[in-house]
Design a protein around this motif. Structure first.
Motif, PDB file in Angstrom:
ATOM      1  N   ALA A  18     -38.910   0.557  16.981  1.00 60.92           N
ATOM      2  CA  ALA A  18     -39.063  -0.091  15.428  1.00 60.92           C
ATOM      3  C   ALA A  18     -39.278   0.685  14.383  1.00 60.92           C
ATOM      4  O   ALA A  18     -39.009   0.366  13.355  1.00 60.92           O
ATOM      5  N   GLY A  19     -40.447   1.432  14.708  1.00 60.32           N
ATOM      6  CA  GLY A  19     -40.941   2.297  13.569  1.00 60.32           C
ATOM      7  C   GLY A  19     -39.848   3.183  13.287  1.00 60.32           C
ATOM      8  O   GLY A  19     -40.017   3.588  11.791  1.00 60.32           O
ATOM      9  N   THR A  20     -39.216   3.753  13.707  1.00 60.93           N
ATOM     10  CA  THR A  20     -38.149   4.882  13.630  1.00 60.93           C
ATOM     11  C   THR A  20     -37.415   4.224  12.893  1.00 60.93           C
ATOM     12  O   THR A  20     -36.685   4.895  11.895  1.00 60.93           O
ATOM     13  N   ARG A  21     -36.792   3.134  13.280  1.00 55.73           N
ATOM     14  CA  ARG A  21     -35.764   2.306  12.616  1.00 55.73           C
ATOM     15  C   ARG A  21     -36.122   2.054  11.242  1.00 55.73           C
ATOM     16  O   ARG A  21     -35.454   2.055  10.271  1.00 55.73           O
ATOM     17  N   ARG A  22     -37.465   1.378  10.973  1.00 55.36           N
ATOM     18  CA  ARG A  22     -37.861   1.284   9.750  1.00 55.36           C
ATOM     19  C   ARG A  22     -37.719   2.348   8.749  1.00 55.36           C
ATOM     20  O   ARG A  22     -37.387   2.588   7.654  1.00 55.36           O
ATOM     21  N   ALA A  23     -38.433   3.620   9.470  1.00 59.75           N
ATOM     22  CA  ALA A  23     -38.503   4.731   8.451  1.00 59.75           C
ATOM     23  C   ALA A  23     -36.962   5.351   8.235  1.00 59.75           C
ATOM     24  O   ALA A  23     -36.749   5.509   7.134  1.00 59.75           O
ATOM     25  N   ARG A  24     -36.085   5.137   8.980  1.00 57.03           N
ATOM     26  CA  ARG A  24     -34.591   5.551   8.741  1.00 57.03           C
ATOM     27  C   ARG A  24     -33.880   4.516   7.709  1.00 57.03           C
ATOM     28  O   ARG A  24     -33.413   5.227   6.630  1.00 57.03           O
ATOM     29  N   ARG A  25     -34.421   3.291   7.695  1.00 59.94           N
ATOM     30  CA  ARG A  25     -33.830   2.306   6.973  1.00 59.94           C
ATOM     31  C   ARG A  25     -34.511   2.586   5.457  1.00 59.94           C
ATOM     32  O   ARG A  25     -33.979   2.299   4.407  1.00 59.94           O
ATOM     33  N   ALA A  26     -35.926   2.976   5.777  1.00 59.97           N
ATOM     34  CA  ALA A  26     -36.401   3.077   4.237  1.00 59.97           C
ATOM     35  C   ALA A  26     -36.051   4.481   3.447  1.00 59.97           C
ATOM     36  O   ALA A  26     -35.729   4.356   2.410  1.00 59.97           O
ATOM     37  N   GLY A  27     -35.709   5.652   4.258  1.00 64.32           N
ATOM     38  CA  GLY A  27     -34.752   6.632   3.895  1.00 64.32           C
ATOM     39  C   GLY A  27     -33.647   6.425   3.117  1.00 64.32           C
ATOM     40  O   GLY A  27     -33.140   6.965   2.303  1.00 64.32           O
ATOM     41  N   LEU A  28     -32.905   5.473   3.990  1.00 63.41           N
ATOM     42  CA  LEU A  28     -31.598   5.068   3.364  1.00 63.41           C
ATOM     43  C   LEU A  28     -31.513   4.583   2.123  1.00 63.41           C
ATOM     44  O   LEU A  28     -30.996   4.787   1.085  1.00 63.41           O
ATOM     45  N   PHE A  29     -32.185   3.499   2.302  1.00 64.86           N
ATOM     46  CA  PHE A  29     -32.559   2.716   0.937  1.00 64.86           C
ATOM     47  C   PHE A  29     -32.819   3.591  -0.328  1.00 64.86           C
ATOM     48  O   PHE A  29     -32.677   3.404  -1.505  1.00 64.86           O
ATOM     49  N   SER A  30     -34.163   4.432  -0.002  1.00 64.78           N
ATOM     50  CA  SER A  30     -34.338   5.519  -1.034  1.00 64.78           C
ATOM     51  C   SER A  30     -33.270   6.237  -1.474  1.00 64.78           C
ATOM     52  O   SER A  30     -32.924   6.552  -2.600  1.00 64.78           O
ATOM     53  N   ALA A  31     -32.369   6.835  -0.734  1.00 68.93           N
ATOM     54  CA  ALA A  31     -31.514   7.716  -1.010  1.00 68.93           C
ATOM     55  C   ALA A  31     -30.239   6.736  -1.841  1.00 68.93           C
ATOM     56  O   ALA A  31     -29.706   7.309  -2.990  1.00 68.93           O
ATOM     57  N   VAL A  32     -30.138   5.469  -1.416  1.00 67.30           N
ATOM     58  CA  VAL A  32     -29.026   4.761  -2.240  1.00 67.30           C
ATOM     59  C   VAL A  32     -29.576   4.666  -3.580  1.00 67.30           C
ATOM     60  O   VAL A  32     -28.694   4.507  -4.685  1.00 67.30           O
ATOM     61  N   TYR A  33     -31.037   4.110  -3.750  1.00 64.89           N
ATOM     62  CA  TYR A  33     -31.388   3.960  -5.233  1.00 64.89           C
ATOM     63  C   TYR A  33     -31.559   4.994  -5.884  1.00 64.89           C
ATOM     64  O   TYR A  33     -31.052   5.163  -7.010  1.00 64.89           O
ATOM     65  N   LEU A  34     -31.912   6.260  -5.342  1.00 68.98           N
ATOM     66  CA  LEU A  34     -31.617   7.818  -5.968  1.00 68.98           C
ATOM     67  C   LEU A  34     -30.413   7.907  -6.459  1.00 68.98           C
ATOM     68  O   LEU A  34     -30.336   8.228  -7.714  1.00 68.98           O
ATOM     69  N   VAL A  35     -29.465   7.743  -5.767  1.00 67.00           N
ATOM     70  CA  VAL A  35     -28.011   7.968  -6.201  1.00 67.00           C
ATOM     71  C   VAL A  35     -27.538   6.844  -7.301  1.00 67.00           C
ATOM     72  O   VAL A  35     -26.968   7.555  -8.362  1.00 67.00           O
ATOM     73  N   ALA A  36     -27.696   5.723  -6.976  1.00 71.06           N
ATOM     74  CA  ALA A  36     -27.459   4.678  -7.992  1.00 71.06           C
ATOM     75  C   ALA A  36     -28.082   4.759  -9.515  1.00 71.06           C
ATOM     76  O   ALA A  36     -27.488   4.763 -10.503  1.00 71.06           O
ATOM     77  N   TYR A  37     -29.466   4.989  -9.388  1.00 71.49           N
ATOM     78  CA  TYR A  37     -30.179   5.377 -10.721  1.00 71.49           C
ATOM     79  C   TYR A  37     -29.503   6.499 -11.317  1.00 71.49           C
ATOM     80  O   TYR A  37     -29.741   6.759 -12.567  1.00 71.49           O
ATOM     81  N   PHE A  38     -29.573   7.779 -10.563  1.00 73.03           N
ATOM     82  CA  PHE A  38     -29.224   8.901 -11.083  1.00 73.03           C
ATOM     83  C   PHE A  38     -27.870   8.882 -11.750  1.00 73.03           C
ATOM     84  O   PHE A  38     -27.600   9.430 -13.018  1.00 73.03           O
ATOM     85  N   ALA A  39     -26.879   8.320 -11.008  1.00 70.73           N
ATOM     86  CA  ALA A  39     -25.670   7.895 -11.617  1.00 70.73           C
ATOM     87  C   ALA A  39     -25.463   7.108 -13.002  1.00 70.73           C
ATOM     88  O   ALA A  39     -25.014   7.801 -13.893  1.00 70.73           O
ATOM     89  N   MET A  40     -26.102   6.280 -12.925  1.00 68.66           N
ATOM     90  CA  MET A  40     -26.314   5.415 -14.095  1.00 68.66           C
ATOM     91  C   MET A  40     -26.895   6.090 -15.239  1.00 68.66           C
ATOM     92  O   MET A  40     -26.585   5.943 -16.455  1.00 68.66           O
ATOM     93  N   GLY A  41     -28.120   6.676 -14.874  1.00 62.76           N
ATOM     94  CA  GLY A  41     -28.952   7.311 -16.090  1.00 62.76           C
ATOM     95  C   GLY A  41     -27.965   8.455 -16.567  1.00 62.76           C
ATOM     96  O   GLY A  41     -28.071   8.681 -17.818  1.00 62.76           O
ATOM     97  N   VAL A  42     -27.344   9.296 -15.854  1.00 66.94           N
ATOM     98  CA  VAL A  42     -26.699  10.354 -16.210  1.00 66.94           C
ATOM     99  C   VAL A  42     -25.621  10.002 -17.245  1.00 66.94           C
ATOM    100  O   VAL A  42     -25.314  10.398 -18.271  1.00 66.94           O
ATOM    101  N   SER A  43     -24.866   9.144 -16.699  1.00 70.89           N
ATOM    102  CA  SER A  43     -23.560   8.474 -17.725  1.00 70.89           C
ATOM    103  C   SER A  43     -24.145   7.879 -19.003  1.00 70.89           C
ATOM    104  O   SER A  43     -23.638   8.313 -19.797  1.00 70.89           O
ATOM    105  N   VAL A  44     -25.127   7.124 -18.644  1.00 74.05           N
ATOM    106  CA  VAL A  44     -25.739   6.432 -20.128  1.00 74.05           C
ATOM    107  C   VAL A  44     -26.234   7.557 -21.004  1.00 74.05           C
ATOM    108  O   VAL A  44     -26.162   7.564 -22.355  1.00 74.05           O
TER     109      VAL A  44
END
Length: 92
Positions: A18-44
């Motif tokens: 379960a710890g590795t699943r949590r770590a993978r999920r945390a990495g995935l959410f971090s990547a999603v937030y990074l891409v979303a904020y970067f895309a919106m920030g650059v366009s604005v």
């Protein structure tokens, strides 16, 4: 009914503890937030650079048109990749 199962441990053969699943999920959410904020920030920020020479109304209209085109192209790509039924339709 029983109690709900929260974060059931996954067998090692299916991906680890379960710890590795949590770590993978945390990495995935971090990547999603990074891409979303970067895309919106650059366009604005890039749209903000055009306010002085073109004005707010023109930039807002252009920004809206570009966003609409991006959305429509995404919808078109999803529609083109949608699986289509093969063979004759089933008769009931």
């Amino acid at each position: 009914m029983g109690e709900p199962v929260h974060d059931r441990p996954e067998p090692l053969a299916l991906g680890g503890s379960a710890g590795t699943r949590r770590a993978r999920r945390a990495g995935l959410f971090s990547a999603v937030y990074l891409v979303a904020y970067f895309a919106m920030g650059v366009s604005v920020i890039s749209a903000g650079q055009f306010v002085k020479p073109f004005g707010v109304t023109s930039v807002a209209t252009g920004f809206g048109i570009i966003i609409a085109l991006v959305v429509l192209s995404g919808v078109a790509m999803i529609a083109l990749k949608a699986p289509r039924p093969r063979g004759p339709p089933a008769v009931s």
